[in-house]
Design an enzyme around this catalytic site. Structure first.
Site, mmCIF file in Angstrom:
data_model
loop_
_atom_site.group_PDB
_atom_site.id
_atom_site.type_symbol
_atom_site.label_atom_id
_atom_site.label_comp_id
_atom_site.label_asym_id
_atom_site.label_seq_id
_atom_site.Cartn_x
_atom_site.Cartn_y
_atom_site.Cartn_z
ATOM 1 C CG HIS A 1 -7.629 3.195 -1.111
ATOM 2 N ND1 HIS A 1 -7.909 2.800 0.625
ATOM 3 C CD2 HIS A 1 -7.020 1.425 -1.589
ATOM 4 C CE1 HIS A 1 -6.786 1.237 0.623
ATOM 5 N NE2 HIS A 1 -6.439 0.402 -0.452
ATOM 6 C CD GLU B 1 -3.087 1.296 2.074
ATOM 7 O OE1 GLU B 1 -4.314 0.398 2.006
ATOM 8 O OE2 GLU B 1 -3.266 1.715 3.385
ATOM 9 C CB THR C 1 -4.828 6.135 0.801
ATOM 10 O OG1 THR C 1 -3.388 6.619 0.865
ATOM 11 C CG2 THR C 1 -3.890 4.280 1.446
HETATM 12 P P1 FAD Z 1 -18.316 0.713 7.434
HETATM 13 O O1 FAD Z 1 -18.091 -0.206 6.403
HETATM 14 O O2 FAD Z 1 -19.226 1.766 6.561
HETATM 15 O O3 FAD Z 1 -17.843 0.586 8.846
HETATM 16 C C1 FAD Z 1 -18.189 2.125 9.466
HETATM 17 C C2 FAD Z 1 -18.536 1.887 10.834
HETATM 18 O O4 FAD Z 1 -19.827 2.193 10.672
HETATM 19 C C3 FAD Z 1 -18.526 0.379 11.940
HETATM 20 O O5 FAD Z 1 -18.502 0.594 12.905
HETATM 21 C C4 FAD Z 1 -19.387 -0.301 11.046
HETATM 22 O O6 FAD Z 1 -19.987 -2.224 11.481
HETATM 23 C C5 FAD Z 1 -21.382 0.436 11.091
HETATM 24 N N1 FAD Z 1 -21.789 0.179 10.254
HETATM 25 C C6 FAD Z 1 -21.543 -0.212 8.669
HETATM 26 N N2 FAD Z 1 -22.731 0.372 8.201
HETATM 27 C C7 FAD Z 1 -23.718 0.554 9.085
HETATM 28 C C8 FAD Z 1 -25.003 0.128 8.912
HETATM 29 N N3 FAD Z 1 -25.774 -0.199 8.029
HETATM 30 N N4 FAD Z 1 -25.592 0.595 10.165
HETATM 31 C C9 FAD Z 1 -25.018 1.106 11.508
HETATM 32 N N5 FAD Z 1 -23.701 0.921 11.520
HETATM 33 C C10 FAD Z 1 -22.839 0.396 9.593
HETATM 34 N N6 FAD Z 1 -9.509 5.793 4.831
HETATM 35 C C11 FAD Z 1 -9.133 6.755 4.325
HETATM 36 O O7 FAD Z 1 -9.956 8.239 4.485
HETATM 37 N N7 FAD Z 1 -8.965 6.397 3.035
HETATM 38 C C12 FAD Z 1 -8.446 5.341 3.083
HETATM 39 O O8 FAD Z 1 -8.113 5.210 1.535
HETATM 40 C C13 FAD Z 1 -8.529 4.266 3.815
HETATM 41 N N8 FAD Z 1 -7.889 3.349 3.461
HETATM 42 C C14 FAD Z 1 -8.805 2.029 4.845
HETATM 43 C C15 FAD Z 1 -7.923 1.092 3.737
HETATM 44 C C16 FAD Z 1 -8.077 -0.393 4.804
HETATM 45 C C17 FAD Z 1 -7.714 -1.489 4.922
HETATM 46 C C18 FAD Z 1 -9.010 0.011 6.327
HETATM 47 C C19 FAD Z 1 -9.152 -1.077 7.268
HETATM 48 C C20 FAD Z 1 -9.027 1.656 6.293
HETATM 49 C C21 FAD Z 1 -9.013 2.704 5.732
HETATM 50 N N9 FAD Z 1 -9.576 4.020 6.309
HETATM 51 C C22 FAD Z 1 -9.528 4.770 4.873
HETATM 52 C C23 FAD Z 1 -10.137 4.147 7.245
HETATM 53 C C24 FAD Z 1 -11.705 4.024 7.503
HETATM 54 O O9 FAD Z 1 -11.988 4.942 5.753
HETATM 55 C C25 FAD Z 1 -12.689 4.427 8.537
HETATM 56 O O10 FAD Z 1 -11.754 2.781 9.444
HETATM 57 C C26 FAD Z 1 -13.486 4.562 8.356
HETATM 58 O O11 FAD Z 1 -13.608 4.739 9.685
HETATM 59 C C27 FAD Z 1 -14.387 3.259 8.335
HETATM 60 O O12 FAD Z 1 -14.390 2.313 7.243
HETATM 61 P P2 FAD Z 1 -15.496 1.705 6.533
HETATM 62 O O13 FAD Z 1 -14.866 1.560 4.983
HETATM 63 O O14 FAD Z 1 -14.629 0.450 7.021
HETATM 64 O O15 FAD Z 1 -17.215 1.574 7.448
#
Ligand code: FAD
Length: 295
Positions: free
Chosen positions: A77, A17, A48
């Site tokens: 991303h 990454e 990212t």
């Molecule tokens: P979600 O899948 O939406 O989950 C976030 C939270 O909401 C979780 O607690 C989940 O349980 C909850 N949730 C999900 N759906 C629902 C629903 N329908 N109703 C109620 N609750 C729900 N950030 C950046 O800014 N740029 C990047 O490039 C980046 N790359 C990343 C790559 C990886 C591999 C990882 C693990 C994280 C990365 N992040 C990045 C950080 C990420 O954006 C954060 O962790 C963010 O807080 C959550 O993103 P998510 O896509 O997991 O969200």
């Protein structure tokens, strides 16, 4: 090439990454670092996306360069929570036009100041909204989603987190990449639970090599990851000696990766943080392992 096809080949592979520059001024130096990593010919490279979309152009520029110049599949991303529908749709058409087949669909962290807003006014609430939008824009995209072996910090419990994860996968994720972790048992436990919950897509573990002591506090703050005593001792002992810390951090990450391969994982993603020397060293530590069959 689609990541889902790459990781289905059952060979042990490594991917890296990188992150885009924040400003035009350091674009060339970041681009050069990502090119050095691309020359290692990893299985793929992810780029990212800056929260809020400020560096979005650079994400695409770097992802395109890696793919076109080095023939390394790239994973761009994209985040949604702090963007409007219009902006996200624009980004998706740019990704399509750039010929990027792999997209990591993320919610993004909620920006300071937005926490207390009325969420119903947001265009995107969760990553699942973006997954659906990407699928609609191009059913052929290979879509990745994030997952959290130690639970997402906003989730009240793991059962709820995994339930939401299943909904996201069912909406169209082809694979998942994990948040960093420093104890492989946490991953094995998580994999067991998500398989029980009916999530069957490949999970790519994300490994962060900690190569300087200052990174430790930041990594824990960002990820909430558990630090095993073995890892803490290493930082205590070598944290004040940058060269020794780097060597020890690379050895720790290598050890984690070997254990993952030994336990049937085929692809490991390394948070190489634009550090070609770290990526190179880890790859060379695994030179006889990479490319061999997963039993
Ligand atoms: P979600 O899948 O939406 O989950 C976030 C939270 O909401 C979780 O607690 C989940 O349980 C909850 N949730 C999900 N759906 C629902 C629903 N329908 N109703 C109620 N609750 C729900 N950030 C950046 O800014 N740029 C990047 O490039 C980046 N790359 C990343 C790559 C990886 C591999 C990882 C693990 C994280 C990365 N992040 C990045 C950080 C990420 O954006 C954060 O962790 C963010 O807080 C959550 O993103 P998510 O896509 O997991 O969200």
């Amino acid at each position: 090439m689609k990541i889902i096809d790459l990781i289905g080949e059952n060979k042990m592979t490594l991917s890296f990454e990188v992150f885009p520059p924040k400003t035009e001024t350091n674009f060339e130096s970041v681009k050069a670092a990502t090119e050095e990593i691309a020359k290692l010919k990893p299985a793929f490279m992810s780029v990212t996306y800056g929260a809020g979309g400020g560096t979005s152009k650079y994400t695409l520029d770097i992802a395109k360069n890696i793919k076109e110049r080095y023939n390394v599949p790239s994973l761009g991303h994209l985040t949604c929570v702090s963007s409007s529908k219009e902006t996200v749709r624009q980004r998706i058409s740019e990704i399509k036009a750039a010929g990027i087949e792999n997209v990591m669909a993320l919610r993004g962290d909620i920006p300071a100041g937005m926490e207390n807003d009325d969420r119903s006014s947001w265009d995107y609430q969760h990553a699942i909204d973006l997954v659906l939008e990407l699928k609609e824009a191009n059913p052929d995209f290979c879509i990745g989603g994030a997952c959290y072996p130690e639970i997402h910090p906003e989730s009240s419990n793991q059962r709820e987190d995994i339930k939401r994860l299943k909904e996201k996968v069912d909406a169209g994720c082809d694979f998942l990449t994990t948040q960093m972790f420093f104890d492989n048992n946490l991953l094995y436990n998580f994999l067991y639970k998500i398989r029980q919950a009916g999530i069957t897509v490949p999970v790519i573990p994300g490994i962060m090599p900690i190569t300087n002591a200052n990174q430790v506090a930041r990594a824990i703050k960002l990820s909430g990851s558990f630090m095993p005593q073995r890892f803490k001792s290493l930082v205590d002992k070598f944290g004040c000696n940058p060269d020794a810390m780097k060597q020890a951090g690379i050895a720790y990450a290598t050890d984690q990766i070997i254990d993952l391969y030994a336990n049937g994982i085929s692809n490991v993603h390394v948070y190489s943080m634009n550090k070609p020397d770290v990526a190179r060293k880890i790859q060379s530590n695994l030179s006889d392992i990479l490319g061999s069959d997963v039993q």
